[in-house]
Design a protein around this motif. Structure first.
Motif, PDB file in Angstrom:
ATOM      1  N   MET A   1     -26.205 -39.242  15.430  1.00  0.00           N
ATOM      2  CA  MET A   1     -25.623 -39.371  16.824  1.00  0.00           C
ATOM      3  C   MET A   1     -25.820 -38.288  17.802  1.00  0.00           C
ATOM      4  O   MET A   1     -27.279 -37.031  17.748  1.00  0.00           O
ATOM      5  N   ASN A   2     -25.592 -38.409  18.936  1.00  0.00           N
ATOM      6  CA  ASN A   2     -26.047 -37.300  20.025  1.00  0.00           C
ATOM      7  C   ASN A   2     -25.100 -35.953  20.534  1.00  0.00           C
ATOM      8  O   ASN A   2     -24.368 -35.288  19.358  1.00  0.00           O
ATOM      9  N   GLN A   3     -26.136 -34.934  21.123  1.00  0.00           N
ATOM     10  CA  GLN A   3     -25.507 -33.574  21.258  1.00  0.00           C
ATOM     11  C   GLN A   3     -24.219 -33.683  22.007  1.00  0.00           C
ATOM     12  O   GLN A   3     -24.388 -35.147  23.058  1.00  0.00           O
ATOM     13  N   ILE A   4     -23.398 -33.112  21.647  1.00  0.00           N
ATOM     14  CA  ILE A   4     -21.894 -33.414  22.620  1.00  0.00           C
ATOM     15  C   ILE A   4     -21.757 -31.792  22.786  1.00  0.00           C
ATOM     16  O   ILE A   4     -21.777 -31.236  22.219  1.00  0.00           O
ATOM     17  N   VAL A   5     -20.702 -31.537  24.065  1.00  0.00           N
ATOM     18  CA  VAL A   5     -20.569 -30.437  24.522  1.00  0.00           C
ATOM     19  C   VAL A   5     -18.734 -29.783  24.103  1.00  0.00           C
ATOM     20  O   VAL A   5     -17.976 -31.185  24.734  1.00  0.00           O
ATOM     21  N   VAL A   6     -18.161 -29.193  23.342  1.00  0.00           N
ATOM     22  CA  VAL A   6     -17.089 -29.755  22.490  1.00  0.00           C
ATOM     23  C   VAL A   6     -16.644 -27.831  23.550  1.00  0.00           C
ATOM     24  O   VAL A   6     -17.315 -26.833  23.441  1.00  0.00           O
ATOM     25  N   THR A   7     -14.796 -28.024  24.081  1.00  0.00           N
ATOM     26  CA  THR A   7     -15.161 -26.803  24.854  1.00  0.00           C
ATOM     27  C   THR A   7     -13.432 -25.881  23.748  1.00  0.00           C
ATOM     28  O   THR A   7     -12.303 -26.942  22.643  1.00  0.00           O
ATOM     29  N   GLY A   8     -13.219 -25.231  22.932  1.00  0.00           N
ATOM     30  CA  GLY A   8     -11.557 -25.043  22.528  1.00  0.00           C
ATOM     31  C   GLY A   8     -11.052 -23.614  22.712  1.00  0.00           C
ATOM     32  O   GLY A   8     -11.988 -22.397  23.246  1.00  0.00           O
ATOM     33  N   SER A   9      -9.672 -23.238  21.711  1.00  0.00           N
ATOM     34  CA  SER A   9      -9.773 -21.628  22.112  1.00  0.00           C
ATOM     35  C   SER A   9      -8.909 -21.158  20.681  1.00  0.00           C
ATOM     36  O   SER A   9      -8.034 -22.254  19.981  1.00  0.00           O
ATOM     37  N   CYS A  10      -8.048 -20.040  21.045  1.00  0.00           N
ATOM     38  CA  CYS A  10      -7.434 -19.666  20.087  1.00  0.00           C
ATOM     39  C   CYS A  10      -5.865 -19.812  21.137  1.00  0.00           C
ATOM     40  O   CYS A  10      -5.931 -20.161  21.810  1.00  0.00           O
ATOM     41  N   LEU A  11      -5.124 -19.287  19.954  1.00  0.00           N
ATOM     42  CA  LEU A  11      -3.574 -20.117  20.471  1.00  0.00           C
ATOM     43  C   LEU A  11      -3.320 -18.921  21.835  1.00  0.00           C
ATOM     44  O   LEU A  11      -2.365 -19.681  22.292  1.00  0.00           O
ATOM     45  N   CYS A  12      -3.768 -17.464  21.963  1.00  0.00           N
ATOM     46  CA  CYS A  12      -3.184 -16.780  22.460  1.00  0.00           C
ATOM     47  C   CYS A  12      -3.818 -16.714  24.131  1.00  0.00           C
ATOM     48  O   CYS A  12      -3.511 -16.018  25.229  1.00  0.00           O
ATOM     49  N   GLU A  13      -4.831 -17.750  23.566  1.00  0.00           N
ATOM     50  CA  GLU A  13      -5.888 -17.919  24.931  1.00  0.00           C
ATOM     51  C   GLU A  13      -6.850 -17.123  25.868  1.00  0.00           C
ATOM     52  O   GLU A  13      -7.375 -17.169  26.066  1.00  0.00           O
ATOM     53  N   LYS A  14      -7.006 -15.887  24.666  1.00  0.00           N
ATOM     54  CA  LYS A  14      -7.841 -14.814  24.886  1.00  0.00           C
ATOM     55  C   LYS A  14      -9.340 -15.622  24.662  1.00  0.00           C
ATOM     56  O   LYS A  14     -10.277 -15.098  25.449  1.00  0.00           O
ATOM     57  N   VAL A  15      -9.401 -15.965  23.055  1.00  0.00           N
ATOM     58  CA  VAL A  15     -11.182 -16.172  23.185  1.00  0.00           C
ATOM     59  C   VAL A  15     -11.178 -18.515  23.722  1.00  0.00           C
ATOM     60  O   VAL A  15     -10.130 -18.687  23.220  1.00  0.00           O
ATOM     61  N   ARG A  16     -11.977 -18.397  23.955  1.00  0.00           N
ATOM     62  CA  ARG A  16     -12.436 -19.690  24.450  1.00  0.00           C
ATOM     63  C   ARG A  16     -13.521 -19.944  24.470  1.00  0.00           C
ATOM     64  O   ARG A  16     -14.979 -18.898  25.088  1.00  0.00           O
ATOM     65  N   TYR A  17     -14.186 -20.587  24.004  1.00  0.00           N
ATOM     66  CA  TYR A  17     -15.725 -21.151  24.475  1.00  0.00           C
ATOM     67  C   TYR A  17     -16.231 -22.792  23.487  1.00  0.00           C
ATOM     68  O   TYR A  17     -15.417 -23.395  23.921  1.00  0.00           O
ATOM     69  N   SER A  18     -17.554 -22.530  24.162  1.00  0.00           N
ATOM     70  CA  SER A  18     -18.420 -23.921  23.995  1.00  0.00           C
ATOM     71  C   SER A  18     -19.394 -23.690  23.155  1.00  0.00           C
ATOM     72  O   SER A  18     -19.713 -23.141  22.846  1.00  0.00           O
ATOM     73  N   ILE A  19     -19.632 -25.067  22.798  1.00  0.00           N
ATOM     74  CA  ILE A  19     -20.495 -25.342  21.996  1.00  0.00           C
ATOM     75  C   ILE A  19     -21.357 -26.692  22.148  1.00  0.00           C
ATOM     76  O   ILE A  19     -20.669 -28.266  22.513  1.00  0.00           O
ATOM     77  N   THR A  20     -22.530 -26.973  22.154  1.00  0.00           N
ATOM     78  CA  THR A  20     -22.632 -28.015  21.981  1.00  0.00           C
ATOM     79  C   THR A  20     -23.549 -28.553  20.606  1.00  0.00           C
ATOM     80  O   THR A  20     -24.606 -26.938  21.015  1.00  0.00           O
ATOM     81  N   SER A  21     -23.682 -29.308  20.455  1.00  0.00           N
ATOM     82  CA  SER A  21     -24.046 -29.856  18.990  1.00  0.00           C
ATOM     83  C   SER A  21     -23.480 -30.193  18.857  1.00  0.00           C
ATOM     84  O   SER A  21     -23.128 -31.950  18.897  1.00  0.00           O
ATOM     85  N   GLU A  22     -24.476 -30.942  17.224  1.00  0.00           N
ATOM     86  CA  GLU A  22     -24.256 -32.832  16.913  1.00  0.00           C
ATOM     87  C   GLU A  22     -23.486 -32.864  15.676  1.00  0.00           C
ATOM     88  O   GLU A  22     -23.261 -31.846  14.398  1.00  0.00           O
ATOM     89  N   PHE A  23     -22.199 -33.275  16.142  1.00  0.00           N
ATOM     90  CA  PHE A  23     -21.291 -32.867  14.106  1.00  0.00           C
ATOM     91  C   PHE A  23     -21.391 -34.090  13.710  1.00  0.00           C
ATOM     92  O   PHE A  23     -22.561 -34.934  13.874  1.00  0.00           O
ATOM     93  N   GLN A  24     -21.985 -33.693  12.358  1.00  0.00           N
ATOM     94  CA  GLN A  24     -22.241 -34.084  10.923  1.00  0.00           C
ATOM     95  C   GLN A  24     -21.381 -34.642  10.148  1.00  0.00           C
ATOM     96  O   GLN A  24     -20.996 -36.261   9.293  1.00  0.00           O
ATOM     97  N   GLN A  25     -19.902 -34.013   9.952  1.00  0.00           N
ATOM     98  CA  GLN A  25     -18.895 -34.433   9.075  1.00  0.00           C
ATOM     99  C   GLN A  25     -17.953 -33.807   8.991  1.00  0.00           C
ATOM    100  O   GLN A  25     -18.566 -32.886  10.002  1.00  0.00           O
TER     101      GLN A  25
END
Ligand SMILES: [Zn+2]
Ligand SMILES: [Zn+2]
Length: 137
Positions: A1-25
């Motif tokens: 599986m290739n490296q992919i970039v995903v983004t996410g956040s919490c409900l109140c949207e104060k926290v936002r993140y980005s990750i580049t990784s390989e999903f395994q499971q």
């Protein structure tokens, strides 16, 4: 599986993140700890290769809780709204992403129901309950 970039956040949207990784499971964990910590039937987690979590915003709201029970159990969450956020395990060998925190569609589907014998007594009944677009009438 290739490296992919995903983004996410919490409900109140104060926290936002980005990750580049390989999903395994992608799994649903029905263990007691996951039910407690989510307040729900199971935790929907994506396990990925270790990678740096980039906190785009709100890093100061991110809190880590390590529960030293029979199994080490970690929860990372926004201190404002309590939403689960990604984290590296203690040994730094695995990255866990709560699937519900993602803002993009993960290119992996749930493939495992783990700790199945620990599932709540009402989980399966919920799967066949009537479905509504919004609230039930
Ligand atoms: Zn929040
Ligand atoms: Zn679990």
């Amino acid at each position: 599986m290739n490296q992919i970039v995903v983004t996410g956040s919490c409900l109140c949207e104060k926290v936002r993140y980005s990750i580049t990784s390989e999903f395994q499971q992608f799994y649903f964990c029905h263990c007691k700890q996951c039910r407690k910590v989510t307040g729900s039937a199971f935790a929907a987690n994506i396990q990925a290769k270790p990678a740096e979590i980039t906190w785009i915003s709100g890093a100061q709201y991110v809190k880590r809780f390590d529960y030293l029970g029979e199994r080490l159990f970690t929860k990372v969450f926004c201190v404002e709204c309590g939403s689960g956020l990604p984290f590296l395990n203690k040994s730094g060998t695995k990255l866990f992403i709560p699937a519900g925190s993602l803002d993009s569609k993960p290119c992996i589907l749930p493939g495992h129901n783990i700790f199945w014998d620990d599932r709540s007594s009402w989980y399966e009944a919920g799967l066949s309950a009537p479905r509504y677009e919004g609230f039930a009438e």
